[in-house]
Design an enzyme around this catalytic site. Structure first.
Site, PDB file in Angstrom:
ATOM      1  N   CYS A   2     -26.404 -12.134 -59.407  1.00  0.00           N
ATOM      2  CA  CYS A   2     -27.109 -11.890 -58.157  1.00  0.00           C
ATOM      3  C   CYS A   2     -28.324 -12.803 -58.005  1.00  0.00           C
ATOM      4  CB  CYS A   2     -27.598 -10.453 -58.104  1.00  0.00           C
ATOM      5  SG  CYS A   2     -26.292  -9.252 -58.275  1.00  0.00           S
ATOM      6  N   ARG A  27     -25.265 -19.622 -58.794  1.00  0.00           N
ATOM      7  CA  ARG A  27     -25.340 -18.568 -59.803  1.00  0.00           C
ATOM      8  C   ARG A  27     -24.061 -17.724 -59.840  1.00  0.00           C
ATOM      9  NH1 ARG A  27     -30.652 -17.112 -61.278  1.00  0.00           N
ATOM     10  NH2 ARG A  27     -30.141 -14.922 -61.410  1.00  0.00           N
ATOM     11  N   TRP A  77     -23.241 -10.452 -57.132  1.00  0.00           N
ATOM     12  CA  TRP A  77     -22.112 -10.626 -58.044  1.00  0.00           C
ATOM     13  C   TRP A  77     -21.774  -9.217 -58.500  1.00  0.00           C
ATOM     14  CZ3 TRP A  77     -20.846  -9.720 -63.174  1.00  0.00           C
ATOM     15  CH2 TRP A  77     -19.759 -10.463 -63.684  1.00  0.00           C
ATOM     16  N   ASN A 103     -31.355  -7.518 -58.776  1.00  0.00           N
ATOM     17  CA  ASN A 103     -30.504  -8.247 -59.714  1.00  0.00           C
ATOM     18  C   ASN A 103     -30.639  -7.542 -61.054  1.00  0.00           C
ATOM     19  OD1 ASN A 103     -29.206 -10.126 -61.361  1.00  0.00           O
ATOM     20  ND2 ASN A 103     -30.968 -11.499 -61.442  1.00  0.00           N
ATOM     21  N   GLY A 104     -29.503  -7.163 -61.649  1.00  0.00           N
ATOM     22  CA  GLY A 104     -29.550  -6.489 -62.946  1.00  0.00           C
ATOM     23  C   GLY A 104     -28.630  -5.282 -62.940  1.00  0.00           C
ATOM     24  N   GLU A 483     -14.090 -26.049 -76.210  1.00  0.00           N
ATOM     25  CA  GLU A 483     -14.845 -26.360 -74.998  1.00  0.00           C
ATOM     26  C   GLU A 483     -13.929 -26.962 -73.926  1.00  0.00           C
ATOM     27  OE1 GLU A 483     -17.443 -25.564 -73.666  1.00  0.00           O
ATOM     28  OE2 GLU A 483     -17.935 -27.114 -72.220  1.00  0.00           O
ATOM     29  N   LYS A 487     -13.450 -25.290 -70.268  1.00  0.00           N
ATOM     30  CA  LYS A 487     -13.724 -26.040 -69.026  1.00  0.00           C
ATOM     31  C   LYS A 487     -12.542 -25.932 -68.079  1.00  0.00           C
ATOM     32  CE  LYS A 487     -16.965 -26.651 -68.779  1.00  0.00           C
ATOM     33  NZ  LYS A 487     -17.975 -26.269 -69.683  1.00  0.00           N
ATOM     34  N   GLU A 490     -11.949 -22.342 -66.723  1.00  0.00           N
ATOM     35  CA  GLU A 490     -13.040 -21.920 -65.825  1.00  0.00           C
ATOM     36  C   GLU A 490     -12.824 -22.411 -64.397  1.00  0.00           C
ATOM     37  OE1 GLU A 490     -17.431 -21.700 -67.794  1.00  0.00           O
ATOM     38  OE2 GLU A 490     -16.505 -23.649 -67.867  1.00  0.00           O
ATOM     39  N   HIS A 506       0.296 -21.354 -87.227  1.00  0.00           N
ATOM     40  CA  HIS A 506       0.135 -19.903 -87.420  1.00  0.00           C
ATOM     41  C   HIS A 506       0.148 -19.160 -86.090  1.00  0.00           C
ATOM     42  CE1 HIS A 506      -0.662 -20.624 -91.632  1.00  0.00           C
ATOM     43  NE2 HIS A 506      -1.474 -21.603 -91.254  1.00  0.00           N
ATOM     44  N   LYS A 605     -23.232 -18.584 -63.052  1.00  0.00           N
ATOM     45  CA  LYS A 605     -23.915 -19.615 -63.835  1.00  0.00           C
ATOM     46  C   LYS A 605     -24.856 -18.979 -64.847  1.00  0.00           C
ATOM     47  CE  LYS A 605     -25.103 -23.822 -64.751  1.00  0.00           C
ATOM     48  NZ  LYS A 605     -24.099 -24.543 -65.553  1.00  0.00           N
TER      49      LYS A 605
HETATM   50  C1  G6P Z   1     -21.848 -18.563 -68.094  1.00  0.00           C
HETATM   51  C2  G6P Z   1     -21.660 -19.953 -67.534  1.00  0.00           C
HETATM   52  C3  G6P Z   1     -21.338 -20.927 -68.664  1.00  0.00           C
HETATM   53  C4  G6P Z   1     -22.439 -20.861 -69.724  1.00  0.00           C
HETATM   54  C5  G6P Z   1     -22.656 -19.439 -70.228  1.00  0.00           C
HETATM   55  C6  G6P Z   1     -23.901 -19.334 -71.087  1.00  0.00           C
HETATM   56  O1  G6P Z   1     -20.659 -18.080 -68.580  1.00  0.00           O
HETATM   57  O2  G6P Z   1     -20.623 -19.961 -66.589  1.00  0.00           O
HETATM   58  O3  G6P Z   1     -21.269 -22.238 -68.149  1.00  0.00           O
HETATM   59  O4  G6P Z   1     -22.082 -21.688 -70.790  1.00  0.00           O
HETATM   60  O5  G6P Z   1     -22.851 -18.555 -69.115  1.00  0.00           O
HETATM   61  O6  G6P Z   1     -25.011 -19.619 -70.288  1.00  0.00           O
HETATM   62  P1  G6P Z   1     -26.391 -20.128 -70.838  1.00  0.00           P
HETATM   63  O7  G6P Z   1     -27.255 -20.260 -69.637  1.00  0.00           O
HETATM   64  O8  G6P Z   1     -26.871 -19.073 -71.786  1.00  0.00           O
HETATM   65  O9  G6P Z   1     -26.135 -21.417 -71.529  1.00  0.00           O
END
Ligand code: G6P
Length: 610
Positions: A2, A27, A77, A103-104, A483, A487, A490, A506, A605
């Site tokens: 949010c 966000r 959100w 937010n929270g 990673e 990516k 996501e 395995h 985000k």
């Molecule tokens: C969310 C974002 C990711 C990020 C993760 C951790 O899942 O979409 O891109 O890596 O949070 O966020 P931070 O701000 O703690 O790196």
């Protein structure tokens, strides 16, 4: 997660509130809303809708807001209740005079709702947020500040709040615990926002509201208090961010722009932190003394930052010969890791606001651990609770999928590992110098890889139809495989799994057939041949192989369907170079499939709830 905005001043509030919300879109959200108070006609007007901010703008065209110079707005959100109009913020009390954005998560909302319900309050939404506005109403006796102050003391969980009251339209109240909130100071106008980019076009003077603080904001005055109503002092920071850095600057997406920014982010980092072949973390107050007596390091992080941490574990153990444990923050918290005064916790977070990472750090601190954080956002909550902060200074990252923040985190981790190795005398000065020399090659290697962008895009597009991807890597590129898979899933929503190549037999080998594509990370290294054996095992089961290998490798073409080459570099540094083609593969596949690259569905985000 949010996003909150608030405005009080002399200008028209609605356009400011909506434009600022657009800066918070990154966000992650699924509905939005705005409320303004028309002081002349004594009217509180609220508009909200599910969907994107453009849907809110369309609503405002068909149902305009009255003229007003005070208001709050919100991107939601969804946590409690579906992302529909009723559940979206702002929420209003029974009297229709008090309005609030949040937010929270309020953890004791059910208990409070029962109490309020028995007192006659009517709830319309399924949200935890709505109880807050009714609780404020319950305490309201012609002083909105006192009512909010009493209400926040009853709440458990995390919250950043913006509150307005029709009967006191010259006051905007803000409060926070857990979730971030800043106050922007203007001339005869003030703002609140979840983060700086939202208000950067209006002011660079900000107050970072601290945990457990309440703010009474008027157009020409700001007062801060603790939750007991005692006045507290405030510190005004001047942010150095430029408005341009939060714009796409001609790129079709923020993600592509941020991918291209990586050479300059690392160039600046190395210029700033390496002087005469010596690594300096002086700005973070990190000297060799900080490592004295440390016998164990814990790394905690989430998402992409966790993968950077995993690379860090390999590096630190190799260069500084000290045991490193790593956990995703949400797991660290709820198990019982052995932590004491000799433990160093390294917390990694782009935003510095990830609730799980913050909670893990607080837990470790209570047990006596020293905390060093690797953080991108200056002044974030994580930075404030840490003993030392090593900023990545990668600039604002707007694309939800982390790119430049990841490679900047790697940059800091490499420098940190070298410095620690030096301090522990497990790395000689000559070895350290060689590493530093190799590190400095990375930005030019990036520029070289970026020149091949069209070829990489073509490989990605030609493989965008695969319904499932496997990413395999070994040793220090096992985290790269994780990673790469993260990516891709996501932003393209294609199921993708990252695996240690040695583990393929395995389990994942059962998935392989002509419908799977396997991205094999095979840079030049001492385990290259093992990777080639894995590739052959995939090919003999008709799996499609896309390899990332080192320039000059003449063997790989025989084994892979497609090859992306990276420049030759010290094998310990290959995670830097491999990250770039992996980001580009994910990006071009997502674009080809028509996905919303910068704001993928359901993702946020900055994950400010646990
Ligand atoms: C969310 C974002 C990711 C990020 C993760 C951790 O899942 O979409 O891109 O890596 O949070 O966020 P931070 O701000 O703690 O790196």
């Amino acid at each position: 997660m949010c996003g909150i905005v608030g405005y009080i001043g002399k200008k028209q509030a609605a356009p400011i509130l909506i434009e600022a919300l657009k800066r918070l879109e990154y966000r992650g959200y699924d509905s939005s809303g705005v409320a303004v108070i028309d002081r002349l006609n004594y009217e509180l007007a609220v508009r909200k809708t599910s969907g994107k901010i453009k849907d809110l703008e369309e609503l405002l065209e068909s149902s305009p807001l009255p003229l007003s110079s005070v208001g709050i707005s919100h991107t939601r959100w969804a946590t409690h209740g579906a992302p529909n109009k009723i559940n979206s913020h702002p929420h209003v009390d029974c009297s229709g005079k008090i309005v609030l954005v949040h937010n929270g998560i309020i953890e004791n909302y059910e208990e409070l709702r029962d109490i309020l319900w028995k007192k006659g309050h009517k709830f319309v939404s399924e949200t935890d947020t709505e109880i807050i506005v009714h609780l404020i109403e319950e305490y309201y006796k012609r002083d909105i500040f006192v009512a909010v102050q009493k209400a926040v003391k009853q709440l458990r969980g995390s919250f950043a709040l913006g509150v307005l009251c029709l009967d006191e339209p010259d006051i905007l109240i803000a409060a926070r615990i857990g979730s971030p909130l800043i106050i922007g100071l203007g001339k005869n106008e003030n703002f609140i926002a979840s983060d700086v980019p939202a208000i950067l076009e209006h002011t660079k003077k900000v107050i970072y509201l601290k945990e457990g603080e309440l703010a009474k904001i008027q157009e020409d005055k700001i007062q801060l208090f603790d939750f007991d109503g005692r006045a507290v002092s405030c510190h005004i920071d001047k942010v150095t961010l430029k408005v341009d850095t939060v714009k796409k600057q001609g790129f079709p997406h923020f993600m592509l722009k941020e991918i291209h920014e990586q050479p300059s982010v690392l160039t600046q980092m190395f210029q700033h932190r390496i002087k005469n072949n010596k690594i300096s973390f002086d700005d973070g107050g990190l000297s060799e003394k900080c490592f004295k007596g440390i016998n164990h390091i814990f790394i905690v992080a989430c998402g992409t930052a966790y993968h950077a941490g995993l690379v860090g574990k390999y590096l630190i153990e190799q260069l500084a010969s000290i045991p490193v444990s790593i956990d995703v923050s949400s797991e660290f918290r709820y198990r019982t890791p052995v932590i004491n005064k000799k433990t160093l916790v390294v917390a990694i977070s782009q935003s510095g606001e990830t609730a799980d990472t913050l909670a893990a750090v607080k837990e470790a601190k209570l047990k006596g651990a020293k905390i060093i954080s690797i953080c991108n956002v200056v002044g974030s909550s994580l930075a404030r609770v840490s003993d030392r902060v090593l900023y990545t200074h990668a600039g604002p990252e707007i694309g939800v999928a982390s790119t430049k923040a990841y490679t900047a985190q790697l940059g800091i981790l490499y420098l940190f590992a070298i410095k620690l190795g030096n301090a522990r005398q497990t790395l000689s000065s000559i070895q350290a110098k060689m590493f530093i020399k190799d590190l400095k090659q990375i930005p030019s290697a990036y520029i070289k890889i970026l020149k091949d962008k069209n070829a990489i895009a073509k490989i990605a597009e030609n493989n965008a139809h695969y319904g499932c991807f496997l990413f395999l890597g070994r040793n220090i590129n096992f985290p790269s495989a994780l990673e790469g898979a993260l990516k891709l899933k996501e932003i393209s929503y294609i199921p993708a799994e990252g695996y240690a190549a040695g583990e393929m037999k395995h389990g994942p080998i059962a998935l392989i057939d002509e419908y799977r594509a396997v991205i094999c990370l095979a840079p030049e290294s001492n385990i290259y041949e093992k990777m080639i054996s894995n590739i052959q095992e995939i090919r003999s089961r008709r799996g499609k192989v896309i390899a990332i290998a080192t320039e000059g490798d003449e063997v790989i073409n025989k084994h892979a369907d497609n090859v992306i080459f990276i420049p030759k570099i010290n094998q310990l540094l290959t995670p830097f170079l491999i990250a770039l083609p992996l980001q580009m593969i994910a990006y071009y596949i997502a674009v080809k499939r028509g996905c919303d690259v910068d704001q993928p569905r359901n993702l946020a985000k900055s994950v400010t709830v646990e």
